[in-house]
Design an enzyme around this catalytic site. Structure first.
Site, PDB file in Angstrom:
ATOM      1  N   GLY A 250       0.683  -1.194   0.029  1.00 52.95           N
ATOM      2  CA  GLY A 250       0.011  -0.105   0.038  1.00 52.95           C
ATOM      3  C   GLY A 250       0.746   1.341   0.011  1.00 52.95           C
ATOM      4  O   GLY A 250       0.287   2.516  -0.084  1.00 52.95           O
ATOM      5  N   GLU A 292       3.977  -6.758   1.572  1.00 47.46           N
ATOM      6  CA  GLU A 292       3.694  -7.067   0.172  1.00 47.46           C
ATOM      7  C   GLU A 292       3.338  -5.868  -0.549  1.00 47.46           C
ATOM      8  O   GLU A 292       2.322  -5.608  -1.338  1.00 47.46           O
ATOM      9  CB  GLU A 292       2.499  -8.209   0.045  1.00 47.46           C
ATOM     10  CG  GLU A 292       1.449  -7.986   0.819  1.00 47.46           C
ATOM     11  CD  GLU A 292       0.320  -8.980   0.874  1.00 47.46           C
ATOM     12  OE1 GLU A 292       0.724 -10.076   0.823  1.00 47.46           O
ATOM     13  OE2 GLU A 292      -0.992  -8.651   1.116  1.00 47.46           O
ATOM     14  N   GLY A 294       3.562  -3.656  -3.874  1.00 44.05           N
ATOM     15  CA  GLY A 294       3.464  -3.708  -5.410  1.00 44.05           C
ATOM     16  C   GLY A 294       3.817  -2.474  -6.177  1.00 44.05           C
ATOM     17  O   GLY A 294       4.750  -2.519  -6.913  1.00 44.05           O
ATOM     18  N   ARG A 332      -5.911   4.256 -15.343  1.00 44.58           N
ATOM     19  CA  ARG A 332      -6.060   4.718 -14.018  1.00 44.58           C
ATOM     20  C   ARG A 332      -6.363   6.197 -13.875  1.00 44.58           C
ATOM     21  O   ARG A 332      -7.091   6.744 -13.049  1.00 44.58           O
ATOM     22  CB  ARG A 332      -4.698   4.591 -13.329  1.00 44.58           C
ATOM     23  CG  ARG A 332      -4.065   3.294 -13.342  1.00 44.58           C
ATOM     24  CD  ARG A 332      -2.920   2.954 -12.285  1.00 44.58           C
ATOM     25  NE  ARG A 332      -3.350   3.475 -10.911  1.00 44.58           N
ATOM     26  CZ  ARG A 332      -3.022   4.575 -10.122  1.00 44.58           C
ATOM     27  NH1 ARG A 332      -2.443   5.653 -10.950  1.00 44.58           N
ATOM     28  NH2 ARG A 332      -3.382   4.796  -8.894  1.00 44.58           N
ATOM     29  N   TYR A 336      -9.402   7.019 -11.391  1.00 49.84           N
ATOM     30  CA  TYR A 336      -9.010   7.612 -10.089  1.00 49.84           C
ATOM     31  C   TYR A 336      -8.620   8.957 -10.424  1.00 49.84           C
ATOM     32  O   TYR A 336      -8.055   9.425  -9.161  1.00 49.84           O
ATOM     33  CB  TYR A 336      -7.946   6.590  -9.544  1.00 49.84           C
ATOM     34  CG  TYR A 336      -7.799   5.244  -9.479  1.00 49.84           C
ATOM     35  CD1 TYR A 336      -8.866   4.607  -8.878  1.00 49.84           C
ATOM     36  CD2 TYR A 336      -7.071   4.514 -10.216  1.00 49.84           C
ATOM     37  CE1 TYR A 336      -8.808   3.364  -9.027  1.00 49.84           C
ATOM     38  CE2 TYR A 336      -6.931   3.339 -10.356  1.00 49.84           C
ATOM     39  CZ  TYR A 336      -7.924   2.553  -9.596  1.00 49.84           C
ATOM     40  OH  TYR A 336      -7.949   1.060  -9.741  1.00 49.84           O
ATOM     41  N   CYS A 364     -12.435   6.193 -27.574  1.00 46.41           N
ATOM     42  CA  CYS A 364     -13.790   6.888 -27.999  1.00 46.41           C
ATOM     43  C   CYS A 364     -14.624   7.486 -26.756  1.00 46.41           C
ATOM     44  O   CYS A 364     -15.695   6.651 -26.463  1.00 46.41           O
ATOM     45  CB  CYS A 364     -14.832   5.996 -28.720  1.00 46.41           C
ATOM     46  SG  CYS A 364     -15.391   6.565 -30.063  1.00 46.41           S
ATOM     47  N   GLU A 365     -14.073   8.214 -25.911  1.00 46.25           N
ATOM     48  CA  GLU A 365     -14.574   8.814 -24.707  1.00 46.25           C
ATOM     49  C   GLU A 365     -13.997  10.195 -24.659  1.00 46.25           C
ATOM     50  O   GLU A 365     -12.826  10.358 -24.500  1.00 46.25           O
ATOM     51  CB  GLU A 365     -14.256   7.758 -23.475  1.00 46.25           C
ATOM     52  CG  GLU A 365     -15.129   6.784 -23.521  1.00 46.25           C
ATOM     53  CD  GLU A 365     -15.251   6.147 -22.086  1.00 46.25           C
ATOM     54  OE1 GLU A 365     -15.559   5.094 -22.049  1.00 46.25           O
ATOM     55  OE2 GLU A 365     -15.123   6.814 -21.072  1.00 46.25           O
TER      56      GLU A 365
HETATM   57  N1  LLP Z   1      -1.594  -6.846  -0.853  1.00 48.35           N
HETATM   58  C1  LLP Z   1      -2.983  -6.820  -1.139  1.00 48.35           C
HETATM   59  C2  LLP Z   1      -3.812  -7.889  -0.475  1.00 48.35           C
HETATM   60  C3  LLP Z   1      -3.543  -6.028  -2.044  1.00 48.35           C
HETATM   61  O1  LLP Z   1      -5.024  -5.969  -2.112  1.00 48.35           O
HETATM   62  C4  LLP Z   1      -2.881  -5.183  -2.573  1.00 48.35           C
HETATM   63  C5  LLP Z   1      -3.221  -4.262  -3.639  1.00 48.35           C
HETATM   64  C6  LLP Z   1      -1.151  -5.228  -2.495  1.00 48.35           C
HETATM   65  C7  LLP Z   1      -0.796  -6.024  -1.410  1.00 48.35           C
HETATM   66  C8  LLP Z   1      -0.430  -4.197  -3.104  1.00 48.35           C
HETATM   67  O2  LLP Z   1      -0.608  -2.751  -2.723  1.00 48.35           O
HETATM   68  P1  LLP Z   1       0.028  -1.737  -3.236  1.00 48.35           P
HETATM   69  O3  LLP Z   1       1.688  -1.744  -2.707  1.00 48.35           O
HETATM   70  O4  LLP Z   1       0.420  -1.692  -4.806  1.00 48.35           O
HETATM   71  O5  LLP Z   1      -0.450  -0.542  -3.025  1.00 48.35           O
HETATM   72  N2  LLP Z   1      -5.661  -0.736  -9.228  1.00 48.35           N
HETATM   73  C9  LLP Z   1      -5.553   0.248  -8.033  1.00 48.35           C
HETATM   74  C10 LLP Z   1      -4.674  -0.417  -6.881  1.00 48.35           C
HETATM   75  C11 LLP Z   1      -5.582  -1.656  -6.399  1.00 48.35           C
HETATM   76  C12 LLP Z   1      -4.547  -2.041  -5.191  1.00 48.35           C
HETATM   77  C13 LLP Z   1      -5.140  -3.494  -5.101  1.00 48.35           C
HETATM   78  N3  LLP Z   1      -4.522  -4.213  -4.021  1.00 48.35           N
HETATM   79  C14 LLP Z   1      -4.751   1.441  -8.573  1.00 48.35           C
HETATM   80  O6  LLP Z   1      -4.296   1.425  -9.973  1.00 48.35           O
HETATM   81  O7  LLP Z   1      -4.297   2.563  -7.982  1.00 48.35           O
END
Ligand code: LLP
Length: 455
Positions: A250, A292, A294, A332, A336, A364-365
């Site tokens: 997160g 974890e 991402g 995105r 968002y 097309c938007e």
């Molecule tokens: N762990 C779990 C259980 C998660 O659901 C997520 C992200 C992560 C780890 C990794 O989170 P990060 O470090 O990437 O923030 N599509 C959205 C983001 C959705 C995140 C979903 N879960 C966007 O483009 O902002």
């Protein structure tokens, strides 16, 4: 914008953008646009920063890469080489990891509605942990483990009841969430008892993830406090000590210069210190700590290159600069309202134009405007636009809207470049189409259009 920021993004003598030592204009010419460019050095650096911080601040820690941000075979290889675990959230992500030979024991299988097929697949593959999201899944997983004849190692995903300050679409720690078992009203405790008592489940610990693109870390403090309190309670009630505590991902990234975002190092240390202090107070053995991330691993490592097509000027109103991609490769912005930094990759250092322009996609938007106000030199057809920080949740959320093929992705490192995902073709677009037999019969006879033909 400062280009030294990632250390691997810089300017060439000709005023071209360099990514991982490769000329962005050359990449665009060679591979075509839109093109996702991923800087391997930056990905590895971020992974190492997480691991280092964890090693230095916590006795037993582990970093998992959240594959939902960007998962391809090459990404699996990089994460495996860097010694990370992998969070997958669907059968498709699991399949990707397994076919890329990612070690199954380092895989954590998430998801709020896993099917029996997905559970069977995970149990049979011998994934390290299944992160159980709700009470119903406990039962289903028990049956899957029974079918496979081997018990499953589980973490329970708990909703601590903490609301992070981020976009509501990516907030997950509050009570009213589709994710996790609420700590409130004893639901989580009941699930822990159930898991601990099952002969087919081995309860290894607990998981919490409060949201994404979080830049104020204080909600993590609250989440840690609640989770450790829960660990103590669960240990008392079930007799099982949690071996692992996963505090999720997160951490946000800096999409704009003016944003102030903590570094992975600060994120890890803050959580690690807090967990250590709280478990000590509670008299608990320190569980293995898992994180974890991402976005913070791949987001800043990605740049998308586009070619400028038409430039439409509406005097006194706005200038639209059209690019050859948009909401299909980067959904995105529309979802968002994310804002990105961008530059004309072939005109670094050129004199700025009189005013900003809007960068519009080709979908097309009307909402397909990637950048509302781009400042910099005058854009002209043929220019290469580089949009920064697109490594996370772009490729993984891309669509074929308007039947536009999805871009290729190229991996760059120290001046080398090679494809990691090939561009989709028109043939790929129709490859899954099937014409139901009755339609084929009707049109096969040449009847289509025939009846309306003037005599
Ligand atoms: N762990 C779990 C259980 C998660 O659901 C997520 C992200 C992560 C780890 C990794 O989170 P990060 O470090 O990437 O923030 N599509 C959205 C983001 C959705 C995140 C979903 N879960 C966007 O483009 O902002």
């Amino acid at each position: 914008m400062p280009l030294d920021e990632g250390r691997t993004v810089s300017a060439s003598n000709e005023g071209h953008l360099l990514i991982g030592g490769c000329d962005a204009v050359e990449l665009a010419r060679r591979y075509g646009t839109p093109l996702y460019v991923l800087d391997e050095g930056r990905v590895r650096e971020a992974m190492r920063a997480y691991r280092r911080a964890m090693e230095e601040s916590y006795p037993k820690g582990r970093v998992l890469y959240a594959g939902k941000a960007l998962l391809t075979a090459a990404m699996c290889r990089i994460a495996a080489e860097e010694g990370l675990g992998l969070d997958v959230v669907s059968g498709g992500e699991l399949y990707t990891a397994l076919t890329a030979q990612f070690p199954p024991e380092r895989i954590y299988f998430h998801g709020n509605n896993k099917s029996d097929e997905e559970l069977d697949m995970a149990v049979q593959a011998g994934v390290g942990r299944i992160v159980v999201d709700n009470e119903g899944e406990l039962e289903r997983l028990e049956r899957a483990a029974q079918r496979a004849g081997r018990p499953a190692d589980v973490l329970l995903r708990i909703t601590p009841g903490v609301a992070a300050d981020t976009h509501s679409y990516v907030r997950t720690g509050q009570l009213d969430s589709k994710f996790g078992i609420p700590m409130a009203r004893g639901q989580a405790l009941a699930a822990a008892k159930r898991a601990a008592a099952s002969p087919w489940l081995r309860l290894r610990g607990y998981h919490s993830h409060i949201g994404s693109q979080i830049t104020d870390l204080s909600p993590y403090d609250a989440a840690v406090d609640l989770m450790v309190r829960f660990l103590a309670e669960a240990q008392r009630e079930t007799g099982v000590a949690a071996q692992q505590l996963n505090m999720g991902g997160g951490l946000g990234i800096r999409y704009l210069d003016e944003q102030d975002v903590p570094a992975p190092d600060a994120f890890v240390r803050r959580i690690a210190r807090r967990v250590l202090a709280r478990v000590e107070e509670a008299g608990l053995p320190a569980p293995e700590l898992l994180l974890e991330p991402g976005r913070s691993i791949v987001g800043p490592a990605g740049v998308t290159l586009y070619t400028v097509g038409f430039v439409k000027r509406i005097p006194g109103v706005r200038t639209y600069v059209m690019i050859d991609g948009g909401m299909g490769d980067n959904p995105r912005v529309a979802l968002y309202r994310t804002r990105h930094r961008a530059v004309l990759a072939n005109k670094l250092g050129a004199a700025p134009a009189a005013g900003p322009v809007a960068v519009a996609g080709k979908y097309c938007e009307s909402g397909d405007v990637l950048i509302e106000e781009l400042h910099g030199p005058e854009p002209e057809p043929g220019d290469v636009l580089a949009v920064f920080d697109t490594g996370a949740y772009n490729f993984s959320m891309a669509s074929n809207y308007n039947r536009i093929p999805r871009p290729a992705m190229v991996l760059v490192h120290q001046g080398r470049h090679e494809l990691m995902v090939r561009r989709e073709t028109y043939a790929d677009l129709v490859a899954r189409d099937v014409v139901p037999s009755w339609l084929a019969a009707a049109t096969g006879g040449g009847a289509a259009g025939g009846s309306t033909k003037p005599e």
